[in-house]
Scaffold this motif. Sequence first.
Motif, PDB file in Angstrom:
ATOM      1  N   SER A  51      -8.155  -0.757   4.383  1.00  0.00           N
ATOM      2  CA  SER A  51      -6.811  -0.670   3.792  1.00  0.00           C
ATOM      3  C   SER A  51      -5.833  -0.029   4.763  1.00  0.00           C
ATOM      4  N   ARG A  52      -6.269   1.033   5.440  1.00  0.00           N
ATOM      5  CA  ARG A  52      -5.404   1.714   6.394  1.00  0.00           C
ATOM      6  C   ARG A  52      -5.042   0.794   7.554  1.00  0.00           C
ATOM      7  N   GLU A  53      -6.022   0.073   8.072  1.00  0.00           N
ATOM      8  CA  GLU A  53      -5.767  -0.822   9.196  1.00  0.00           C
ATOM      9  C   GLU A  53      -4.876  -1.987   8.783  1.00  0.00           C
ATOM     10  N   THR A  54      -5.035  -2.459   7.553  1.00  0.00           N
ATOM     11  CA  THR A  54      -4.186  -3.547   7.047  1.00  0.00           C
ATOM     12  C   THR A  54      -2.737  -3.084   6.924  1.00  0.00           C
ATOM     13  N   ARG A  55      -2.542  -1.866   6.397  1.00  0.00           N
ATOM     14  CA  ARG A  55      -1.185  -1.329   6.279  1.00  0.00           C
ATOM     15  C   ARG A  55      -0.541  -1.151   7.650  1.00  0.00           C
ATOM     16  N   ALA A  56      -1.330  -0.661   8.598  1.00  0.00           N
ATOM     17  CA  ALA A  56      -0.812  -0.454   9.953  1.00  0.00           C
ATOM     18  C   ALA A  56      -0.435  -1.789  10.586  1.00  0.00           C
ATOM     19  N   LYS A  57      -1.268  -2.806  10.374  1.00  0.00           N
ATOM     20  CA  LYS A  57      -0.998  -4.126  10.935  1.00  0.00           C
ATOM     21  C   LYS A  57       0.260  -4.734  10.319  1.00  0.00           C
ATOM     22  N   ASN A  58       0.385  -4.639   9.000  1.00  0.00           N
ATOM     23  CA  ASN A  58       1.565  -5.191   8.322  1.00  0.00           C
ATOM     24  C   ASN A  58       2.839  -4.478   8.754  1.00  0.00           C
ATOM     25  N   SER A  59       2.747  -3.167   8.895  1.00  0.00           N
ATOM     26  CA  SER A  59       3.904  -2.384   9.325  1.00  0.00           C
ATOM     27  C   SER A  59       4.342  -2.776  10.724  1.00  0.00           C
ATOM     28  N   LYS A  60       3.369  -3.004  11.607  1.00  0.00           N
ATOM     29  CA  LYS A  60       3.676  -3.399  12.980  1.00  0.00           C
ATOM     30  C   LYS A  60       4.329  -4.772  13.023  1.00  0.00           C
ATOM     31  N   GLU A  61       3.802  -5.699  12.210  1.00  0.00           N
ATOM     32  CA  GLU A  61       4.363  -7.049  12.174  1.00  0.00           C
ATOM     33  C   GLU A  61       5.789  -7.038  11.634  1.00  0.00           C
TER      34      GLU A  61
END
Length: 264
Positions: free
Chosen positions: A226-236
Amino acid sequence: MVRYLKSSRLRNDEALDLFQRVLNVAMALLNEETEKSLIDAFKDAVTPYDNALKQSSYTRETQAKNAANEEVENIYRGLWHYIVAMKLHPNATLRKQADDVLFILKTYGKIQNLSNAQRYGALHGVMQELMAIETDVQTSLHLGEWIEGLQVAVAQFRISQDIQVNEKADYQKGIVKETRAVAEKAFSVFVRKVNAKVLLNGEENYAAFVNHVNVIIDEYAQLIKSRETRAKNSKEEEEGCATEEETPSTNTEQDGKDTTSQVA
């Protein structure tokens, strides 16, 4: 079989929580006689990590910071009581001036009930408003001494806070990093040895332990995902916004014709 989890992707407190929960399940569900050495080896690695994290939250400068914070509270409390007392002064002018100052103090409230961040934000506002009071009023109420006392105490708190943060960071880089590495290795060894025993002796004596631990591991695996998904979405999202800002639509004339370049 106990599932694999790369514990290095967890934060310090999360990693410790994982190790302790697995250790508690092991002590509750594994055979105390046959698995004692296995459990003890894991426990001996987790305990220093636990102690290091606790110590990192209380450094040598914590006491100095707490003392400075207490001094700030004492001065502010003294100012509050002093102004309340001045409202009973026999001189009507001083009573009115004290009432105006008390209004300012009440606007920000009693700082001892606030968190550090809120407290020192409120103090900054109080001191700004007190310093804006007319000089003759400051003089008649002796506010200059109170303001100076607060400024000195707040500055001392800031200094001790900065030192504490730096000291804590240095401590965490050292002993916490070292003890966590040992605990992570012990966790991996523990899991491998338990799985080896399952293969060698069969699942019957380990089923309850394995099931409980896998539930715990799945919980942390989902946390990491979940943390990595949030970080990825935020970066995109940030990259998308940057692209839109850097490539606006433009109109140009080429060879006598209007052409429009659009960025989808």
